[in-house]
Design a protein around this motif. Structure first.
Motif, PDB file in Angstrom:
ATOM      1  N   THR A  18      -4.984  -4.912  -5.161  1.00 22.57           N
ATOM      2  CA  THR A  18      -4.103  -4.314  -6.166  1.00 22.57           C
ATOM      3  C   THR A  18      -3.587  -5.375  -7.125  1.00 22.57           C
ATOM      4  O   THR A  18      -2.541  -5.987  -6.903  1.00 22.57           O
ATOM      5  N   TYR A  37     -10.660  -0.166   5.564  1.00 21.27           N
ATOM      6  CA  TYR A  37     -10.396  -0.202   4.138  1.00 21.27           C
ATOM      7  C   TYR A  37     -10.001  -1.615   3.714  1.00 21.27           C
ATOM      8  O   TYR A  37      -9.274  -2.310   4.418  1.00 21.27           O
ATOM      9  N   GLY A  69       0.797  -1.216   0.000  1.00 20.10           N
ATOM     10  CA  GLY A  69       0.000   0.000   0.000  1.00 20.10           C
ATOM     11  C   GLY A  69       0.827   1.261   0.000  1.00 20.10           C
ATOM     12  O   GLY A  69       0.659   2.125  -0.873  1.00 20.10           O
ATOM     13  N   ARG A  71      -5.786  -0.175  -8.657  1.00 24.11           N
ATOM     14  CA  ARG A  71      -6.094  -0.064  -7.236  1.00 24.11           C
ATOM     15  C   ARG A  71      -7.619  -0.132  -7.068  1.00 24.11           C
ATOM     16  O   ARG A  71      -8.340   0.726  -7.584  1.00 24.11           O
ATOM     17  N   GLN A 125       0.370   5.608  -3.825  1.00 23.20           N
ATOM     18  CA  GLN A 125       0.071   4.777  -2.667  1.00 23.20           C
ATOM     19  C   GLN A 125      -1.439   4.583  -2.531  1.00 23.20           C
ATOM     20  O   GLN A 125      -2.233   5.354  -3.074  1.00 23.20           O
ATOM     21  N   ASN A 126      -1.828   3.565  -1.787  1.00 23.67           N
ATOM     22  CA  ASN A 126      -3.267   3.300  -1.674  1.00 23.67           C
ATOM     23  C   ASN A 126      -4.010   4.415  -0.946  1.00 23.67           C
ATOM     24  O   ASN A 126      -5.240   4.498  -1.004  1.00 23.67           O
ATOM     25  N   THR A 172      -8.160  -2.951   0.237  1.00 21.66           N
ATOM     26  CA  THR A 172      -7.568  -2.546  -1.037  1.00 21.66           C
ATOM     27  C   THR A 172      -7.031  -3.770  -1.760  1.00 21.66           C
ATOM     28  O   THR A 172      -6.226  -4.518  -1.201  1.00 21.66           O
ATOM     29  N   LEU A 206      -6.751   6.468  -2.775  1.00 21.04           N
ATOM     30  CA  LEU A 206      -8.129   6.016  -2.914  1.00 21.04           C
ATOM     31  C   LEU A 206      -9.029   6.571  -1.828  1.00 21.04           C
ATOM     32  O   LEU A 206     -10.250   6.673  -2.019  1.00 21.04           O
ATOM     33  N   GLY A 223     -10.404   0.046  -4.265  1.00 22.05           N
ATOM     34  CA  GLY A 223     -10.590   0.401  -2.873  1.00 22.05           C
ATOM     35  C   GLY A 223     -12.029   0.234  -2.418  1.00 22.05           C
ATOM     36  O   GLY A 223     -12.961   0.676  -3.097  1.00 22.05           O
ATOM     37  N   SER A 278     -11.844   3.155  -7.497  1.00 19.12           N
ATOM     38  CA  SER A 278     -10.762   2.436  -8.170  1.00 19.12           C
ATOM     39  C   SER A 278      -9.999   3.398  -9.063  1.00 19.12           C
ATOM     40  O   SER A 278     -10.506   4.450  -9.460  1.00 19.12           O
TER      41      SER A 278
END
Length: 765
Positions: free
Chosen positions: A449, A445, A120, A479, A529-530, A447, A533, A481, A495
């Motif tokens: 990927t 969350y 992430g 991604r 990075q996540n 996520t 999202l 999310g 996403s």
């Protein structure tokens, strides 16, 4: 937590379906396609490299001569291009590093080919680095992220950690370590020898230590399995699985003023309270709330198969799973009126006034860790085709599907303010529930990927002296999310998709037997990075960070001396940063262009009477090319040095080794570092002297082999210093413009450890 079930189940899955990019040919190991060729020289800090790019390798000889408990990243502290800072010398606590001005989240790191950056945020944690006793070497490619490397977050450069192989003979290796601050570590590795065509080892370790400043301690357990099969036809299969579990207390990171007031400032050793309207309440946190538990498994199985004399097929599936997190010494209040997101029924909780009136100090206050669970399967497949005597083509495909679940549950406190449970697993019954039995979350969350890469590389030996390389990869990342809702958020799915074609090319010319020159150019991509999202504003539109790396190098290599010099220029666009807006919400910010340029020098050689020397120097100009706007204020950051990046790093080492006794003195000198992006606050440079001594006992018995006593002393002169920047800020001073105000924010720093010593005794049986 049911540790036995967790471990045994994942061990089974790992041995069946996971793999590393460990190469079994006798002349090379790789992450991506980077060869190690030649013999280790001198202290082992430098080998004769053959790659047409900047590259440095720390051999097992050098790894063994540094402090035994330091992890694989710590042991790169003398390597050109690297600036490594750690909370302590146990190898178990946190660390940070920069390479050519890039921070740790911009550099791809692999363990036996498995990507171990967080999927992430791309950070690297010491619990993922394994026992240093099981490392064969650690290598760095300082600027180029190889086209076949399994990364989506590398703006440039790789770090690869390579495990030792099982031996053909059975036996055991045992090591016992004692050190400062009640450090103890026991390590044992059992080699089975050849059983049914398989060579195997099992290693186990247990380590404990007190923190060197402030209250608290840390403990860790590791188990590693390695099994290797080698066929007569050159085919091979290798299975590696590594398990790690640790619990520990984090270090406090002071501001500059806090450090000046008390050089050993750390987290309080008791709860801080205040009284208001006759009611006493908790006003601050303390060390028992700064927990950092973590458990993880990395597993791998690599198969290399010669389809024909000219065609090699490698298949490398892997699997990584992790469960853990922590809190940096803070608590969170929770009451019936806390439901800002509107998805919980908190009628089962008291109001804030009722908590104050019940006379219980910890009522309504909870431990709130940031918890992450990761499942990360992936696979790399590639064909190496020697199409002619002078040409080699590599084509392959990498796929990974990472799944991260992130939460912030609420865990009740004991009467002394400590958490009733430090493990915040998602099935933990100790977490607070609402009136409907739902676990209350401050963040929730999931996520996913999916990432894939297709790559093609061609190496052509145009003449006996000229080698040309060209490569290209297409990287595609999605991604996905799923914000499942929390105290602060409504459920939402988002996403984003990122893709790019990334070329690289290099040329190397062997001038004569000793001299060679090379030029290398490559484009690298770091997927957002996540956080993008879930952060506020238009964070979802954050663009990938792109960089172009150019480097021009010269090497002189002989039996007595090795020397290398590399000029580099690394230009970034869309440099990414997560920060807060005026509403105290996290947002992703594009800070524009950054250019890192400089020179790296490395030298090693032999002296008469068994003496040797090593030196490296790095100059890094990491320049911000744009001013930054924050809360409506334009801050003067253009032309400034990136925070936390020293311009000058110099390492000098003098060693002695006659095969029985060895010793070395190493001076590590680091220039000043800015704590903010406006360069208005800095910490001074420092120099640290390290000592290493060892005695290889010539003979004890036919049973005990290679007994060795080692002594390491880091910071021999006990220098008091700040080692680096833990968290920077836009500016440490107040700025105003157009009626808007940017409030000063103090950077936080890491305090360098006082004198640390370590004694170890090791032997094989």
């Amino acid at each position: 937590m049911n540790n036995g079930r967790f471990f045994l189940g994942l061990m089974g899955v790992g041995l069946i379906g996971s793999v590393s990019s460990y190469v079994f040919a006798s002349d090379s190991v790789d992450v991506g396609t980077v060869s190690v060729e030649g013999q280790a020289k001198d202290s082992g800090q430098m080998v004769q490299e053959d790659a047409a790019k900047a590259r440095s390798t720390v051999t097992k000889e050098a790894l063994n001569k540094q402090a035994s408990t330091e992890n694989g990243i710590d042991k790169l502290k003398y390597t050109p291009g690297m600036s490594v800072i750690s909370n302590d010398d146990t190898g178990l606590s946190g660390f940070q590093f920069t390479m050519r001005g890039m921070d740790a989240s911009q550099i791809g790191v692999t363990m036996d080919g498995i990507p171990i950056n967080d999927s992430g945020n791309y950070k690297v944690y010491p619990n993922l680095l394994g026992d240093p006793e099981n490392l064969e070497e650690v290598f760095v490619t300082q600027g180029t992220s190889d086209s076949d490397a399994p990364h989506i977050g590398s703006s440039g450069g790789n770090i690869g950690l390579v495990s030792v192989r099982p031996t053909k003979d059975s036996g055991a290796f045992v090591k016992q370590i004692f050190g400062s601050h009640n450090l103890k570590k026991t390590f044992v590795r059992f080699n089975t020898g050849n059983i049914g065509g398989f060579e195997n080892y099992l290693s186990l370790s247990h380590a404990t230590s007190e923190k060197w400043k402030g209250p608290g301690d840390i403990k860790a357990d590791k188990i590693e399995l390695n099994s290797l099969w080698r066929g007569d036809d050159g085919n091979s299969v290798n299975a590696i699985i590594k398990w790690h579990r640790q619990e520990g207390i984090e270090y406090g990171t002071p501001t500059l003023s806090q450090y000046h007031a008390n050089h050993k400032v750390d987290l309080p050793d008791r709860i801080e309270t205040k009284t208001k309207n006759g009611s006493r309440y908790i006003s601050g946190s303390y060390y028992k709330q700064a927990q950092n538990p973590f458990e993880n498994i990395t597993s791998s199985v690599t198969g290399r198969f010669h389809i024909s004399d000219s065609l090699l097929f490698t298949v490398s599936p892997y699997f990584y799973v992790a469960n853990g997190g922590g809190a940096s010494a803070f608590i969170q209040n929770l009451n019936s009126g806390s439901n800002k997101g509107g998805i919980y029924d908190l009628s089962n909780l008291k109001t804030s006034n009722q908590y104050k009136e019940d006379g219980v100090l910890t009522s309504g206050s909870y431990y709130r860790p940031s918890w992450t669970e990761t499942w990360r399967p992936g696979i790399t497949t590639k064909f190496d085709w020697a199409s002619s005597m002078v040409n080699n083509i590599e084509v392959g495909y990498w796929y990974e599907r990472a799944r991260q679940r992130q939460s912030k549950p609420y865990i009740p406190l004991n009467s002394d303010g400590s958490p009733s449970d430090i493990w915040a697993n998602f099935d933990n019954p100790n977490q607070v529930k609402d009136a409907n039995g739902r676990t209350v979350q401050g963040r929730q969350y999931i996520t996913i990927t999916p990432a894939q890469k297709i790559f093609l590389n061609d190496t052509w030996n145009a003449t006996d002296n000229l080698t040309l390389f060209g490569g290209v990869n297409y990287t595609h990342v999605k991604r996905e999310g799923n914000n499942k809702g929390s105290l602060f958020d409504q459920p939402k799915k988002v996403s984003a998709t990122y893709s790019h074609v990334l070329p690289n090319a290099s040329v190397k010319y062997q001038v004569n037997n000793n001299n060679s020159v090379f030029y290398n150019v490559s484009e690298n991509m770091r997927t957002p990075q996540n956080y993008a999202l879930y952060n506020a504003g238009d964070s979802i539109s954050t663009k990938p960070e792109l960089s172009w790396n150019n480097e021009l190098g010269w090497r002189y290599q002989s039996d007595a001396i090795n020397y290398s010099a590399t000029l580099y220029h690394l230009a970034f666009t869309n440099r990414q940063l997560s920060t807060k807006n005026s509403d105290n919400q996290y947002v992703m910010k594009n800070i524009g262009k950054v250019v890192n340029s400089g020179i790296e020098l490395e030298l090693s050689g032999l002296l008469p009477q068994n003496f040797n020397y090593y030196a490296s120097y790095t100059y890094t100009k990491s320049e911000q090319k744009n001013d930054i706007s924050s809360n409506g204020v334009t801050l003067p950051t253009k032309g400034n040095q990136v925070a936390g990046v020293p311009k000058h790093i110099l390492n000098l080492m003098l060693g002695y080794d006659n095969g029985v006794y060895y010793g070395s003195l190493a001076e590590h000198i680091v220039g000043k570092q800015y704590g903010d992006m406006t360069n208005e606050q800095s910490i001074p440079g420092y120099g640290i002297l390290d000592l290493s001594l060892g005695y290889r006992i010539p003979y004890v018995s036919t049973t005990i082999k290679k007994p060795t006593v080692r002594l390491s002393v880091n910071n021999l002169l006990n220098k008091d210093y700040l080692s680096g920047v833990d968290s920077n800020s836009f500016s440490s001073k107040k700025h105003t413009s157009n009626g808007n105000t940017y409030k000063a924010k103090s950077p936080q720093y890491l305090v360098g450890e006082e004198r640390f010593f370590e004694v170890s005794l090791e032997a094989s049986f």
